[in-house]
Design a protein around this motif. Structure first.
Motif: not given
Length: 284
Positions: A203-224
């Motif tokens: 409820d208090h931390e920025p949502r965009m820093a917590l979740t990718d709104e998906g399976d939790g792995l999409s940011c790793y796919r982009t980074i790698v």
């Protein structure tokens, strides 16, 4: 009212509100209000607290009972021995992330790229620990970067740390530079895990820093997928992960041609960091 009485009442209020370790947080808030080191608070507990400070303290305790994070109430968070400004616009630096710092510092580097830098705690800590190193931090959130700028300047790292607005590698477009080390603590909470988070986080931390709104792995796919132009031969790519993501992120790195892929555990024995190394020479 004496400090001891205020502390006892606040502790009872926080415990009744279901705050984990309410006594600890009551002490931290009282030390903050009295402007004394937390470790020396006991020396001040027998003394009366000024009425205006009592009002401030009671207000902070009430907000903590509503599960507002302590760091948002004090505006500060200790991370790897340094104090960082923290606001609701950035992820609250966590002790687990120090696992990434320790792993990064285990080998030399002269340049570092921090993707999704947030408060800047990872980038700035690494540069503060390596006095000759330089680095770049990127973040999509301008509000988060404002916090990172403040922390950078407070640590007097302006000459060695550049902060750029944009998504992942995008701010690097046009740069002719490679980094010895790329690090990131990306959003890795899966969408279906969000309801189970503690209220302080959900409820208090920025949502965009917590979740990718998906399976939790999409940011790793982009980074790698995007690392190759920016990671120097023999350089390291290191990312913080959720405890169940070690195998999946390791596979992403292996498929991308990275070597020496390994999962590093935190002090609680949970998978916390995946580290890999670029081939020593292009094409190897």
């Amino acid at each position: 009212m004496r400090g001891a009485d205020l502390l006892a009442r606040a502790t009872a209020e926080l415990v009744a509100a279901g705050v984990p370790d309410g006594g600890r947080d009551a002490r931290r808030l009282l030390a903050h209000v009295l402007k004394v080191p937390p470790g020396r608070l006991t020396l001040f507990l027998p003394e009366p607290v000024a009425p205006e400070l009592t009002v401030i303290y009671n207000a902070l305790v009430a907000r903590r009972a509503e599960r507002v994070p302590v760091s948002h109430l004090t505006g500060r968070r200790l991370f790897y021995g340094r104090e960082f400004l923290v606001t609701p616009e950035v992820l609250d630096p966590r002790p687990e992330t120090e696992t990434l710092i320790e792993a990064a510092l285990a080998e030399p580097f002269g340049s570092v790229l921090d993707l999704g830098t947030g408060s800047g705690c990872i980038l700035l800590t690494l540069l503060a620990e390596r006095e000759a190193a330089i680095g770049v931090g990127t973040d999509l959130s301008e509000a988060a970067l404002n916090v990172a700028f403040w922390n950078r300047n407070a640590l007097k790292l302006e000459p060695r740390a550049a902060l750029e607005t944009g998504s992942w590698y995008e701010p690097l477009a046009g740069m002719n530079e490679q980094f010895d080390l790329i690090v990131s603590n990306p959003p890795y909470i899966a969408l279906d895990e969000m309801p189970g988070l503690a209220p302080e986080v959900r409820d208090h931390e920025p949502r965009m820093a917590l979740t990718d709104e998906g399976d939790g792995l999409s940011c790793y796919r982009t980074i790698v997928a995007g690392h190759a132009p920016w990671l120097a031969p023999g350089g390291r790519l290191m990312v913080e992960i959720g405890p169940s993501q070690g195998a999946a992120v390791s596979e992403l790195m292996t498929r991308a041609g990275l070597r020496d892929v390994r999962v590093i555990s935190d002090l609680d024995g949970r998978d916390r960091v995946v580290s890999a190394t670029a081939p020593a020479e292009s094409g190897q």
